[in-house]
Design a protein around this motif. Sequence first.
Motif, PDB file in Angstrom:
ATOM      1  N   ARG A  46      31.154 -37.145  13.071  1.00  0.00           N
ATOM      2  CA  ARG A  46      31.080 -35.279  11.849  1.00  0.00           C
ATOM      3  C   ARG A  46      30.824 -36.031  10.056  1.00  0.00           C
ATOM      4  O   ARG A  46      30.512 -35.439   9.798  1.00  0.00           O
ATOM      5  CB  ARG A  46      31.898 -35.353  12.521  1.00  0.00           C
ATOM      6  CG  ARG A  46      31.610 -33.660  14.038  1.00  0.00           C
ATOM      7  CD  ARG A  46      33.359 -33.690  14.156  1.00  0.00           C
ATOM      8  NE  ARG A  46      33.719 -32.291  13.415  1.00  0.00           N
ATOM      9  CZ  ARG A  46      34.413 -31.654  13.137  1.00  0.00           C
ATOM     10  NH1 ARG A  46      35.451 -32.342  14.424  1.00  0.00           N
ATOM     11  NH2 ARG A  46      34.778 -30.520  12.302  1.00  0.00           N
ATOM     12  N   THR A  47      31.054 -37.842  10.544  1.00  0.00           N
ATOM     13  CA  THR A  47      30.386 -37.969   8.528  1.00  0.00           C
ATOM     14  C   THR A  47      29.144 -38.193   8.394  1.00  0.00           C
ATOM     15  O   THR A  47      29.384 -38.879   7.554  1.00  0.00           O
ATOM     16  CB  THR A  47      31.988 -38.392   8.412  1.00  0.00           C
ATOM     17  OG1 THR A  47      32.769 -39.485   8.864  1.00  0.00           O
ATOM     18  CG2 THR A  47      33.527 -37.979   8.207  1.00  0.00           C
ATOM     19  N   ARG A  67      21.491 -25.850  11.594  1.00  0.00           N
ATOM     20  CA  ARG A  67      23.106 -25.510  11.051  1.00  0.00           C
ATOM     21  C   ARG A  67      23.907 -25.843  12.381  1.00  0.00           C
ATOM     22  O   ARG A  67      23.658 -25.431  13.970  1.00  0.00           O
ATOM     23  CB  ARG A  67      22.600 -24.019  11.119  1.00  0.00           C
ATOM     24  CG  ARG A  67      24.519 -23.446  10.413  1.00  0.00           C
ATOM     25  CD  ARG A  67      24.138 -22.126  10.782  1.00  0.00           C
ATOM     26  NE  ARG A  67      25.502 -21.126  10.043  1.00  0.00           N
ATOM     27  CZ  ARG A  67      26.328 -20.695   9.494  1.00  0.00           C
ATOM     28  NH1 ARG A  67      25.451 -20.581   8.176  1.00  0.00           N
ATOM     29  NH2 ARG A  67      26.838 -19.978   9.483  1.00  0.00           N
ATOM     30  N   ASN A  74      33.004 -22.130   8.748  1.00  0.00           N
ATOM     31  CA  ASN A  74      33.025 -23.338   8.466  1.00  0.00           C
ATOM     32  C   ASN A  74      31.393 -23.680   8.972  1.00  0.00           C
ATOM     33  O   ASN A  74      31.491 -23.293  10.028  1.00  0.00           O
ATOM     34  CB  ASN A  74      34.632 -23.365   9.482  1.00  0.00           C
ATOM     35  CG  ASN A  74      35.567 -23.561   8.531  1.00  0.00           C
ATOM     36  OD1 ASN A  74      36.578 -24.687   8.363  1.00  0.00           O
ATOM     37  ND2 ASN A  74      36.130 -22.349   8.742  1.00  0.00           N
ATOM     38  N   TYR A  75      30.980 -24.276   8.555  1.00  0.00           N
ATOM     39  CA  TYR A  75      29.366 -24.093   9.016  1.00  0.00           C
ATOM     40  C   TYR A  75      29.212 -25.221   8.138  1.00  0.00           C
ATOM     41  O   TYR A  75      29.034 -25.627   7.410  1.00  0.00           O
ATOM     42  CB  TYR A  75      28.991 -23.574   9.615  1.00  0.00           C
ATOM     43  CG  TYR A  75      29.012 -22.357   7.666  1.00  0.00           C
ATOM     44  CD1 TYR A  75      27.619 -22.157   6.638  1.00  0.00           C
ATOM     45  CD2 TYR A  75      29.461 -21.084   7.614  1.00  0.00           C
ATOM     46  CE1 TYR A  75      27.446 -21.996   5.784  1.00  0.00           C
ATOM     47  CE2 TYR A  75      29.565 -20.692   6.658  1.00  0.00           C
ATOM     48  CZ  TYR A  75      28.853 -20.577   6.010  1.00  0.00           C
ATOM     49  OH  TYR A  75      29.038 -20.207   4.677  1.00  0.00           O
ATOM     50  N   THR A  76      28.285 -26.497   8.887  1.00  0.00           N
ATOM     51  CA  THR A  76      27.115 -27.265   8.072  1.00  0.00           C
ATOM     52  C   THR A  76      25.077 -26.403   8.382  1.00  0.00           C
ATOM     53  O   THR A  76      25.099 -26.602   9.718  1.00  0.00           O
ATOM     54  CB  THR A  76      27.650 -28.419   8.413  1.00  0.00           C
ATOM     55  OG1 THR A  76      28.525 -28.879   8.271  1.00  0.00           O
ATOM     56  CG2 THR A  76      26.704 -29.847   7.797  1.00  0.00           C
ATOM     57  N   GLN A  89      24.320 -27.816   2.703  1.00  0.00           N
ATOM     58  CA  GLN A  89      25.653 -27.537   1.996  1.00  0.00           C
ATOM     59  C   GLN A  89      26.314 -27.801   3.421  1.00  0.00           C
ATOM     60  O   GLN A  89      26.351 -27.849   4.432  1.00  0.00           O
ATOM     61  CB  GLN A  89      26.009 -26.430   1.744  1.00  0.00           C
ATOM     62  CG  GLN A  89      25.901 -25.364   2.284  1.00  0.00           C
ATOM     63  CD  GLN A  89      25.770 -24.022   1.861  1.00  0.00           C
ATOM     64  OE1 GLN A  89      26.824 -24.046   1.058  1.00  0.00           O
ATOM     65  NE2 GLN A  89      25.738 -22.435   2.216  1.00  0.00           N
ATOM     66  N   ASN A  90      27.776 -28.052   3.588  1.00  0.00           N
ATOM     67  CA  ASN A  90      29.077 -28.666   4.277  1.00  0.00           C
ATOM     68  C   ASN A  90      30.487 -28.005   3.807  1.00  0.00           C
ATOM     69  O   ASN A  90      31.236 -27.586   1.998  1.00  0.00           O
ATOM     70  CB  ASN A  90      29.208 -30.064   4.379  1.00  0.00           C
ATOM     71  CG  ASN A  90      30.466 -29.631   5.826  1.00  0.00           C
ATOM     72  OD1 ASN A  90      30.280 -29.404   6.620  1.00  0.00           O
ATOM     73  ND2 ASN A  90      31.957 -30.292   5.441  1.00  0.00           N
ATOM     74  N   THR A  98      30.352 -30.308   0.154  1.00  0.00           N
ATOM     75  CA  THR A  98      29.254 -31.164  -0.102  1.00  0.00           C
ATOM     76  C   THR A  98      28.306 -29.908   0.302  1.00  0.00           C
ATOM     77  O   THR A  98      27.685 -29.178   0.630  1.00  0.00           O
ATOM     78  CB  THR A  98      29.194 -32.135   1.267  1.00  0.00           C
ATOM     79  OG1 THR A  98      29.995 -32.662   1.109  1.00  0.00           O
ATOM     80  CG2 THR A  98      27.846 -32.780   0.282  1.00  0.00           C
ATOM     81  N   ARG A  99      27.573 -29.569  -1.050  1.00  0.00           N
ATOM     82  CA  ARG A  99      26.428 -28.767  -1.310  1.00  0.00           C
ATOM     83  C   ARG A  99      25.554 -29.844  -2.777  1.00  0.00           C
ATOM     84  O   ARG A  99      25.536 -30.590  -3.396  1.00  0.00           O
ATOM     85  CB  ARG A  99      26.928 -28.032  -1.890  1.00  0.00           C
ATOM     86  CG  ARG A  99      26.000 -26.681  -1.913  1.00  0.00           C
ATOM     87  CD  ARG A  99      25.523 -25.411  -2.165  1.00  0.00           C
ATOM     88  NE  ARG A  99      24.938 -24.213  -2.210  1.00  0.00           N
ATOM     89  CZ  ARG A  99      24.042 -23.700  -2.389  1.00  0.00           C
ATOM     90  NH1 ARG A  99      24.777 -23.479  -4.089  1.00  0.00           N
ATOM     91  NH2 ARG A  99      23.310 -22.925  -2.558  1.00  0.00           N
ATOM     92  N   HIS A 148      31.956 -32.743   8.734  1.00  0.00           N
ATOM     93  CA  HIS A 148      31.098 -31.574   9.333  1.00  0.00           C
ATOM     94  C   HIS A 148      30.851 -30.563  10.267  1.00  0.00           C
ATOM     95  O   HIS A 148      31.686 -31.951  11.578  1.00  0.00           O
ATOM     96  CB  HIS A 148      29.574 -32.594   9.028  1.00  0.00           C
ATOM     97  CG  HIS A 148      29.302 -33.279   7.460  1.00  0.00           C
ATOM     98  ND1 HIS A 148      27.971 -33.096   7.074  1.00  0.00           N
ATOM     99  CD2 HIS A 148      30.485 -33.299   6.771  1.00  0.00           C
ATOM    100  CE1 HIS A 148      28.108 -33.620   5.523  1.00  0.00           C
ATOM    101  NE2 HIS A 148      29.531 -33.309   5.349  1.00  0.00           N
ATOM    102  N   GLN A 149      30.516 -29.896  10.695  1.00  0.00           N
ATOM    103  CA  GLN A 149      30.426 -29.779  12.299  1.00  0.00           C
ATOM    104  C   GLN A 149      29.084 -30.053  12.832  1.00  0.00           C
ATOM    105  O   GLN A 149      29.635 -29.657  13.904  1.00  0.00           O
ATOM    106  CB  GLN A 149      29.739 -27.482  11.805  1.00  0.00           C
ATOM    107  CG  GLN A 149      31.087 -26.747  10.842  1.00  0.00           C
ATOM    108  CD  GLN A 149      32.774 -27.232  11.570  1.00  0.00           C
ATOM    109  OE1 GLN A 149      32.420 -27.375  13.021  1.00  0.00           O
ATOM    110  NE2 GLN A 149      33.371 -27.785  10.961  1.00  0.00           N
TER     111      GLN A 149
END
Length: 781
Positions: A46-47, A67, A74-76, A89-90, A98-99, A148-149
């Motif tokens: 997830r990273t 997405r 909570n979303y990416t 964005q996360n 993170t964006r 991240h999602q």
Amino acid sequence: MIPGSANPLLLKSAAAAGGLQIERSLRFNSSDSGFLSRVPGTAGNRTIYTWSTWIKRSGLGEYHLFRATSDSSNYTEVYFGSNDKLNFQNVVGGSANTRFVTTQVFRDTSAWYHLVFSINGSTAAKLYVNGVEVTAFDTTVGPGSSNHQINNTVSHTIGSSASSSYANFYLTNIHLIDGQALTPSSFTETDATTGQLIPKTYTGSYGTNGFNLLFADNSSNTASTLGKDYSGLGNNWTPNNLSVTAGAGNDSLVDSPTNYGTDTGVGGTVRGNYATLNPLNAGPSTTLSNGNLFFTFTSASSRLCTSTIGMSSGKWYWEGTFATGDFSGTSGLGIAKPPINLSDSVDQSNVYAYHANGQKFVNGDHGSSFGATYTTSDIIGIAFNADTGELFGYKNGSLQGTIATGLTVGPYFSVVNSYSNSSWDINYGQRAFAYTAPSGFKGLCTQNLPAPLVTKSNTVMDVALYTGTGASQSITGLAFSPDLVWIKSRSSGALEHNLVDTVRGTNAYLYSNSTRAEQTISTNLTAFNSDGFSLGTGGDVNTNSATFVGWTWDAGTSTVSNTAGSITSQVRANATAGFSVVTWTAGAGIYTVGHGLGVKPAMIIHKCRSNAETWLVRHVSIGDSGVLVLDTTAAAGTIAFGGTNTSTVFYNQDAVTTTSGRTMVAYCFAPVVGYSSFGSYTGNGSSDGPFVYTGFKVKWLMIKRSDASGNGWYIMDATRTTYNVGASILEAQSSGSEYSASFIDFLSNGFKLRATGGDINSGTIIYAAFAEAPFNYSRAR
């Protein structure tokens, strides 16, 4: 708009396909609520991951590509914003750790982009567009260290957001690589023939939740067919509201970023970038949907929309189904040659169409008897033979007759007209035709376009950027030995435009911003080399720490005496690239000079070398007696040059060129399909300005308003300004330094004005343009 006419002699057969051949794409249409979904059964990394896709935009504005959502806080996601900038964005606990938001806007709807986003934990987040890393961002946050999602066991969607908004674009060859941060070289390569980015087979591992979606199996719209994962991991995606049923609603199309196949006229077979209706060249109050293949006009009047591909040669066929509307009005299907009024009907000059009322409208003839009327669900076929100039109309497979003849000077565009809340479904061959095309006629697709002789534009024209050192240096990296080098300092307004060519020699200089006679200088440009040019210590072109641009053109391999005119000239010509350098000694009265191009020049720039005189610019859009002055901002005037220029000579009869004994030079340019274009457009004073079709991705552009004075010669190029919107401008008539303005988008098939300025978007503006890549192979910008 009056794009330069195509020269059918400067064409050859299409280049062979290379790399990975992509069979199909999937069309997402927001009004259908179409999207793909998946919930991973096991969490992956997830990273660290990489996401890659090919995308062809159809709608502009905010649309989500990818997405993953745990909940509303909570979303990416990866998406285009409402301003057409790309966002990643996360969001953790309602805040983005993170964006990234690009400075670049993505408004090219005529070709395919390749996008890669990779995240490597909190170390790096990188975005690549068409193989090039994006470095200009409006917003940068992080990357943060939170998970991240993406690759979590939560809802993943392609083509929709959690708020149930849906997208308008085509996607294909989507990869997710779980556990690796990769670059575009894992998914793409440079085609040896065209020099353009193409897909290649990914050979690495995918990790736990990785996948590869190709949309190749359209036997049904299930997760194991249309949503099949080709990575071998079985991470299939579920299609939602995506159709594979034959007809206008079919979302599985052969529109592809790869060109291959042979067109048999049945439609839905050949692969390549297909024409669609062009949202950048549509009348007001019109709506495009279904991948820009469904046209609706929502008012009680008439509007037009043209195609994204122009036709100058070849045989072409497409179909339109009259979906809804007023059948007695001026709804129709046909072709058009700019300039046209997009806020009017097909009852105007330069439009040729078959109407619902059974009439044909030809170049503003107000309608005449033609064929059967048509109504809802009737399928209208249009066949255009651009080689012979004949246009034919069909109803439900039955030929109604010839709409027009003599239409041989293109490019022409498919045009659709709706009246009083009417609509059309259009098919250019990206799906099967309802009726087989006439023998020899093909769908409007890049695979079927004749490839230009100049397949790689950078082998005959290029832009070199460098910094002066004050000491001798060589500027390298060109794919040819230049014959004309036009140098201007970007950072200094004290340094003039320097033009030097191989015919006059390295020590002979002229200045576009000055009337001065030719100067002899031995310390500026000292040599033309196989891959560039060498500089001496001369400050005009090599001042220490000043930045410079060098615009370069190839004029062939030898200089010869040309006796085609009444006065012998010295000519160095590259007919393939439509460029020659011509020198001669003036005579008296009317005389002609051979130019060596084999076709009539569309632009001639000439200057007296031996005396202080103005630069004269002769351009196709102002006629053989029209003239502009390169060293001033004056409007166009007229000079009786003595005759009509031809494929072998141009005429001279003016005070500058007929003073016996004066030495002269001319730079002559002819249009070459897919490489160069010379024409004009009419400004509309709107931020939604004119779209100008060139037939290639623009690298270099010069524009000048011709009907009014006080407006400069603006020169822009895609090397100094690598993304939209905006331009780094130098003016040919001024020694001023470079400045920036946000008024133009360079596109895969032309350019679009994006500002209201009177000098660039009012009155009549002429242009000269050269290619980064032919539209046959170009990527969206």
